[in-house]
Design a protein around this motif. Structure first.
Motif, PDB file in Angstrom:
ATOM      1  N   CYS A  75       0.803  -1.230   0.000  1.00 21.46           N
ATOM      2  CA  CYS A  75       0.000   0.000   0.000  1.00 21.46           C
ATOM      3  C   CYS A  75       0.833   1.276   0.000  1.00 21.46           C
ATOM      4  CB  CYS A  75      -0.915   0.037   1.222  1.00 21.46           C
ATOM      5  SG  CYS A  75      -1.741  -1.515   1.596  1.00 21.46           S
ATOM      6  N   ILE A  84      -0.026   8.997  -4.616  1.00 21.39           N
ATOM      7  CA  ILE A  84      -0.880   8.763  -5.784  1.00 21.39           C
ATOM      8  C   ILE A  84      -2.294   8.426  -5.291  1.00 21.39           C
ATOM      9  CG2 ILE A  84      -1.213   7.291  -7.819  1.00 21.39           C
ATOM     10  CD1 ILE A  84       1.816   6.662  -7.623  1.00 21.39           C
ATOM     11  N   GLY A  85      -2.338   7.653  -4.246  1.00 24.77           N
ATOM     12  CA  GLY A  85      -3.628   7.299  -3.627  1.00 24.77           C
ATOM     13  C   GLY A  85      -3.975   8.281  -2.525  1.00 24.77           C
ATOM     14  N   GLY A 122      -9.151   3.766  -9.360  1.00 27.97           N
ATOM     15  CA  GLY A 122      -7.708   3.571  -9.460  1.00 27.97           C
ATOM     16  C   GLY A 122      -7.136   2.587  -8.453  1.00 27.97           C
ATOM     17  N   MET A 123      -7.964   2.132  -7.556  1.00 20.22           N
ATOM     18  CA  MET A 123      -7.500   1.223  -6.500  1.00 20.22           C
ATOM     19  C   MET A 123      -7.516  -0.220  -7.020  1.00 20.22           C
ATOM     20  SD  MET A 123      -6.838   0.729  -3.150  1.00 20.22           S
ATOM     21  CE  MET A 123      -7.017  -0.556  -1.909  1.00 20.22           C
ATOM     22  N   SER A 169       3.405   2.400  -1.460  1.00 17.48           N
ATOM     23  CA  SER A 169       3.854   3.031  -2.702  1.00 17.48           C
ATOM     24  C   SER A 169       2.832   4.048  -3.210  1.00 17.48           C
ATOM     25  CB  SER A 169       4.131   1.965  -3.767  1.00 17.48           C
ATOM     26  OG  SER A 169       2.962   1.197  -3.991  1.00 17.48           O
ATOM     27  N   CYS A 170       1.582   3.829  -2.955  1.00 17.46           N
ATOM     28  CA  CYS A 170       0.542   4.778  -3.400  1.00 17.46           C
ATOM     29  C   CYS A 170       0.051   5.678  -2.261  1.00 17.46           C
ATOM     30  CB  CYS A 170      -0.661   4.021  -3.963  1.00 17.46           C
ATOM     31  SG  CYS A 170      -0.339   3.199  -5.525  1.00 17.46           S
ATOM     32  N   HIS A 171      -0.112   5.108  -1.076  1.00 16.88           N
ATOM     33  CA  HIS A 171      -0.712   5.860   0.029  1.00 16.88           C
ATOM     34  C   HIS A 171       0.318   6.496   0.960  1.00 16.88           C
ATOM     35  CE1 HIS A 171      -4.827   4.584  -0.858  1.00 16.88           C
ATOM     36  NE2 HIS A 171      -4.364   3.363  -1.059  1.00 16.88           N
TER      37      HIS A 171
END
Lengths: 123, 191
Positions: free
Chosen positions: A56, A68-69, A97-98, A58-60
């Motif tokens: 998680c 990104i998230g 996107g998730m 890497s995005c959040h």
């Protein structure tokens, strides 16, 4: 006759209030209600942290600060998903996107990583 | 001749009103304290035929709001503020009570889930207002019910208390169900 029905319904509602109050106190969860807590060593939370960093962060963001998230930390995830089962289902199925994690994480791992976001990223 | 018994003054209207207001405030505060002190379980205790607890809650709240709206209209007719129908049926008062009681009963599983599973939260304005409306709703409800059952109160007490109950329910609906129906981040599905 109608008045009697109304009286009966009022009595039922009153009984409902009594049950409501009793359940609020009698159904108090014990320590098993939550798995671990912030900073708990080992167990589900530690595993959840590892899973979060692997799947998680890497995005959040490493601390759930967003990237990104969307941001998860600071209680945001609790606000968006008041109920844990809804969040688990969302992470499993994905949306927009998730990505869906049902294929890469087991049900137990999904629960662990979701629990980590809810308990250890700040409320 | 015997002396007249001393006349015991009854409870004044102001005292009655004050006691009723205190009772309502006590209920609202007690709910808030419980929600704040209780450890939220974050579990969905029931869902009936819905896909989840939150879906049950938003639709139950919608049903309660519709019933409360009907009850409000019946109340307005009871007070003669509208004349539709021209001749008020004899059962109007009982129907008003029945619909109001049903609306209240429908809110109980919703409130239980909120209090037991989520507790009092202030992570953003919406959830803070939702919690305040929830506690105030039951406080206002207590004031209304006690007001109906207490004789000798001014005639404006019941309409104001009833209006407050309805306003709190609208606030709950807007900060809960409307958020669910319109927010892209709210859990799905709708039912």
């Amino acid at each position: 006759m109608f008045a009697r029905i109304v009286n009966a319904v009022e009595l039922l509602a009153l009984a409902g209030v009594v049950v409501f109050v009793i359940f609020l106190f009698a159904n108090e969860p014990g320590s098993a209600g939550r798995t671990g807590g912030p900073g708990a060593a080992g167990g589900p939370v530690a595993s959840g942290a590892q899973l979060f960093q692997a799947s998680c962060a890497s995005c959040h963001g490493a601390n759930g600060e967003g990237g990104i998230g969307p941001k998860l930390a600071g209680g945001v995830v609790i606000t968006d998903f008041p109920y844990e089962p809804n969040q688990i289902a969302f992470v499993a199925k994905g949306r927009d996107g998730m990505p869906a994690f049902a294929g890469t994480l087991s049900p137990q791992e999904l629960k662990q990583v979701v629990n980590y976001t809810r308990t250890s990223l700040g409320r | 001749m015997t002396a007249a018994a001393p006349v015991r003054p009854g409870v004044s209207t102001t005292t009655k009103l004050l006691l009723i207001l205190v009772a309502g405030a006590a209920v609202a505060v007690a709910l808030g304290v419980y929600a704040n002190e209780h450890t939220p379980t974050e579990q969905g205790p029931y869902r009936l035929f819905f896909s989840g607890t939150i879906q049950l809650k938003v639709w139950f709240a919608a049903a309660a709001l519709v019933l409360a709206g009907v009850q409000l209209l019946l109340g307005v007719r009871l007070y003669g503020w509208i004349n539709i129908p021209r001749q008020a049926p004899a059962w109007l008062g009982d129907a008003h009570r029945l619909i109001g009681t049903t609306a209240f009963a429908i809110t109980l599983p919703v409130a239980y889930s909120c209090l037991w599973a989520l507790g009092f939260q202030s992570t953003n304005t919406r959830v803070l207002l939702h919690g305040i409306f929830g506690c105030a709703f039951y406080g206002a409800f207590v004031v209304k019910v006690l007001g109906v059952r207490t004789k000798g109160l001014p005639s404006w007490v019941i309409p104001i208390a009833g209006g407050l109950v309805f306003a709190m329910l609208v606030g709950l609906f807007v900060t809960g169900s409307v958020w669910f129906f319109t927010s892209s981040s709210a859990p799905r599905p709708l039912f």
